[in-house]
Design an enzyme around this catalytic site. Sequence first.
Site, PDB file in Angstrom:
ATOM      1  CB  SER A 305      -0.949  -0.057   1.218  1.00 26.55           C
ATOM      2  OG  SER A 305      -1.929   0.928   1.175  1.00 26.55           O
ATOM      3  CG  ASP A 361      -6.090  -3.521  -3.647  1.00 24.42           C
ATOM      4  OD1 ASP A 361      -6.884  -2.725  -3.116  1.00 24.42           O
ATOM      5  OD2 ASP A 361      -4.893  -3.621  -3.299  1.00 24.42           O
ATOM      6  CG  HIS A 416      -5.556  -2.482   0.240  1.00 27.11           C
ATOM      7  ND1 HIS A 416      -4.703  -2.341  -0.836  1.00 27.11           N
ATOM      8  CD2 HIS A 416      -5.062  -1.653   1.207  1.00 27.11           C
ATOM      9  CE1 HIS A 416      -3.763  -1.453  -0.546  1.00 27.11           C
ATOM     10  NE2 HIS A 416      -3.945  -1.039   0.690  1.00 27.11           N
TER      11      HIS A 416
END
Length: 524
Positions: A305, A361, A416
């Site tokens: 991320s 995602d 995610h």
Amino acid sequence: MAVSTMSITHLPATSQPGSSRFNVVHAIQQAIHDHPQANNRAARLAESLSHLLHLHIEPPSSSSHANNNENFNSDLLISDYEQKHSTPPMSPKEDISQNWREIQGLSSNWEGLLDPLHPWLRREIVKYGEFAQATYDAFDFDGFSAYCGSCRYNKHKLFDKMGLAQHGYKVTKYIYAMSHIELPNWLERSHVADTWSRDSNWMGYVAISDDEETRRIGRRDILVAWRGTVAPCEWYEDFQRRLDPIGQKEAKVEHGFLSIYTSKSDTTRYNKTSASEQVMKEVTKLVKFYKEKGEEVSLTITGHSLGGALALLNAYEAASTIPDLPVSVISFGAPRVGNFAFKDELDQLGVKTLRVVVKQDLVPRMPGLVFNEALQVFDEITGTLEWVYTHVGAELKLDVHSSPYLKKGINLIGFHSLETYLHLVDGCLSSKVPFRVEARRDVALVNKACNMVVDELRVPHCWYQLANKGLVCNEHGRWVKPKREPDDVPSPTREAHAHAHAHDHIDNEMQTYNVNVIRPLCTT
């Protein structure tokens, strides 16, 4: 024998993936539908995207959470899951010392190794992903903790506590980034007045391979792991959507990422130097030390991320400032970071980037949901657009629908989650044979912080937490917040002492580190 020419045995898939196509707007709408108390931010996100893409959002079907796999067999799945309880949760280590440049993407940019996914590469991707996962598992997210925003363990304990000691690396340095500046809502702050730091967050660490692992992987590997964020619903609204210059040429990167990486203040306790300065000082020192011993050295940077974005900035700086250093990035669920000039400069510097992406995602689509690399087809008309975002490097694309262990409904957090990524990497074979029956990684890990595992396996959702949510019963029978062990309390004085002592003994498999660190000379 070259890795790319080795044969790979393909095993039959346990199921066929569903054919339904993921839609970002429907995903957000589903999340709101499932959680009536969802905040206004999620609602604004859905509305913004629907207006932006001129889409009409239909109410989600109540059957969205049903498993779409037509060949799904509960009894076989449960039996397979239970049988794996008595097997090791990781694949055997292979000696990759003769092929490490291919595995790191340095010789061929992973050409021929991703589809089908070579087992040696799969094993290394999972290893680096677990190093990134540790930045979440050891992080103090508790806003009512006096140490919110810090690591719960000192660097000598981290890998033992996280079950990563078997990977053969030793942590040499913790990295802190500024949180007390105008940034998106990506960093944590304590609600407690008397706290360890109101200005900084623990953002990751630097580690080095020990002698045994160095022999297996063919070089002394410097690892940098960056922590990310866990709330994809916040990404769209929180982005500054502003590109700032980096370097001396035309390269530009997203403002918020660069701020986290470079911000510092003399008035802070942990960020008198920036995250950039901290990590580069340590990496430069390690490179110099091992090269002077005649060893081959590599730098591998990983993150999930936001951590994947910071990894790319770190790679750019390392490749720009340290000559002849092989630099590879293994990122998971990372967003776009910069413009085309940034991508071109990374390519010219020789940085190799492998982006692991789950197609469901949302975060890898950000920023630049509209203004992204797809506009390159108009270059002849517009010229190179310096404000357009683009991804960098090779891509390993995964699909939630490939795994028979995962629910097929909409789950933004689950899509995610780094543990979802690692589960899918471990099971990945190829685009034609999506999930291998001999996947080793524990499926229960997927549900650490989400609810992605099919209900038939009876794995509790969001199960990863401190016992009693961090409270302990004191001698009077009262439930209270515990005090940390002295060695686990952040302290610049102690860290500086241990760091200096460690480098005196770094050539002895780094096992002679002084773990009995001194008490701080001053208190705050």
